[in-house]
Design a protein around this motif. Structure first.
Motif, PDB file in Angstrom:
ATOM      1  N   THR A  20       0.804  -1.219   0.000  1.00 43.26           N
ATOM      2  CA  THR A  20       0.000   0.000   0.000  1.00 43.26           C
ATOM      3  C   THR A  20       0.836   1.267   0.000  1.00 43.26           C
ATOM      4  O   THR A  20       0.288   2.366  -0.106  1.00 43.26           O
ATOM      5  CB  THR A  20      -0.930   0.038   1.230  1.00 43.26           C
ATOM      6  OG1 THR A  20      -0.145  -0.117   2.417  1.00 43.26           O
ATOM      7  CG2 THR A  20      -1.953  -1.083   1.159  1.00 43.26           C
ATOM      8  N   VAL A  27      -3.695   4.911  -1.228  1.00 42.95           N
ATOM      9  CA  VAL A  27      -4.820   4.004  -1.006  1.00 42.95           C
ATOM     10  C   VAL A  27      -6.130   4.662  -1.416  1.00 42.95           C
ATOM     11  O   VAL A  27      -6.983   4.036  -2.065  1.00 42.95           O
ATOM     12  CB  VAL A  27      -4.867   3.568   0.470  1.00 42.95           C
ATOM     13  CG1 VAL A  27      -6.136   2.760   0.754  1.00 42.95           C
ATOM     14  CG2 VAL A  27      -3.632   2.754   0.832  1.00 42.95           C
ATOM     15  N   ILE A  53      -2.229  -2.183  -2.925  1.00 41.58           N
ATOM     16  CA  ILE A  53      -3.111  -1.357  -3.743  1.00 41.58           C
ATOM     17  C   ILE A  53      -3.920  -2.221  -4.713  1.00 41.58           C
ATOM     18  O   ILE A  53      -5.060  -1.898  -5.054  1.00 41.58           O
ATOM     19  CB  ILE A  53      -2.300  -0.275  -4.481  1.00 41.58           C
ATOM     20  CG1 ILE A  53      -1.749   0.731  -3.460  1.00 41.58           C
ATOM     21  CG2 ILE A  53      -3.144   0.452  -5.508  1.00 41.58           C
ATOM     22  CD1 ILE A  53      -0.954   1.852  -4.065  1.00 41.58           C
ATOM     23  N   VAL A  56      -6.885  -3.118  -2.831  1.00 41.51           N
ATOM     24  CA  VAL A  56      -7.771  -1.970  -2.599  1.00 41.51           C
ATOM     25  C   VAL A  56      -8.628  -1.691  -3.827  1.00 41.51           C
ATOM     26  O   VAL A  56      -9.856  -1.550  -3.732  1.00 41.51           O
ATOM     27  CB  VAL A  56      -6.952  -0.719  -2.224  1.00 41.51           C
ATOM     28  CG1 VAL A  56      -7.857   0.515  -2.172  1.00 41.51           C
ATOM     29  CG2 VAL A  56      -6.254  -0.908  -0.885  1.00 41.51           C
TER      30      VAL A  56
END
Length: 242
Positions: A20, A27, A53, A56
């Motif tokens: 991340t 993010v 990521i 995410v």
């Protein structure tokens, strides 16, 4: 030359990190892109997995009811064991709890992964990431320049993450290695001038607008016919076309 799918309908490939990073804005930008894809009913094509990521952006698409396809090399498929636990950040678990709706395509190599991602997508997005993200972004950029496909590459320049690449491209142009017309192959999406606003900026909507309004410059494309074969016959569309 291959062309992109109809704007507003085509799937989008997102390249990004399996971690991340160290800034919340990274993010938030990934979440914004995923939410925008889901709202627009644009399928996400990505490298698979739930870490960093990558997790995410894919999670945001799933939460919004969107379609997600992960392309995973077989060597990265997690089968458990202590050796894999040590490299868990780059391993991909299939049918992970809560992410069962992801369609996963398992391929034999990294090259096949990149070809399949490009083939299924009408545009490409680069979020912050590492060496793999850099390589993927530059390869699809090169394929546009070579005329293998005609698809936009949008770099989400959150907190100026992609600024060094922009400067490298400008240096290569001024040094005579890249044609000036080719500079527009890559779109740098900068967001607000004030970086303090980047965490709350709607990167997703801006990204899709940049993809859908991109028009390739024919002077930026090198004149190769990728349908020709060595025996002089006309072959099928190139491996990266749609």
């Amino acid at each position: 030359m291959a062309t992109s799918s109809t704007p507003g309908e085509a799937a989008v490939a997102v390249y990004c990190g399996s971690s991340t990073g160290n800034q919340p804005a990274y993010v938030k930008a990934a979440m914004s892109v995923g939410q925008a894809l889901a709202r627009a009913k644009r399928p996400l094509i990505y490298g698979g997995g739930s870490k960093g990521i990558m997790g995410v952006v894919s999670g945001a698409v799933l939460e919004g009811g969107g379609k997600v396809t992960g392309i995973v090399p077989y060597a990265m498929v997690s089968a458990g064991g202590e050796a894999e636990k040590a490299h868990s950040a780059v391993m991909v678990q299939l049918n992970e709890e809560g992410r069962e709706k992801i369609e996963t395509i398992v391929v034999d190599s990294m090259h096949e992964r990149k070809v399949e991602m490009a083939r299924l997508s009408g545009g490409f997005v680069g979020l912050p990431g590492g060496f793999g993200t850099f390589e993927e972004v530059l390869e699809v950029t090169t394929w546009t320049q070579l005329g293998i496909h005609q698809k936009p590459v949008v770099l989400v320049n959150v907190l100026g993450f992609w600024e060094p690449l922009r400067q490298l491209i400008k240096t290569s142009i001024s040094s005579g290695f890249i044609k000036p017309a080719s500079e527009g192959i890559v779109i740098f999406l900068d967001g607000p001038a004030d970086h303090a606003l980047h965490e709350g900026f709607d990167w997703g909507s801006a990204t899709l607008e940049a993809i859908d309004t991109w028009r390739g410059d024919p002077f930026a494309v090198l004149p190769f016919d990728w349908k020709k074969t060595r025996d002089g016959k006309i072959g099928s569309d190139n491996f990266a076309s749609t």
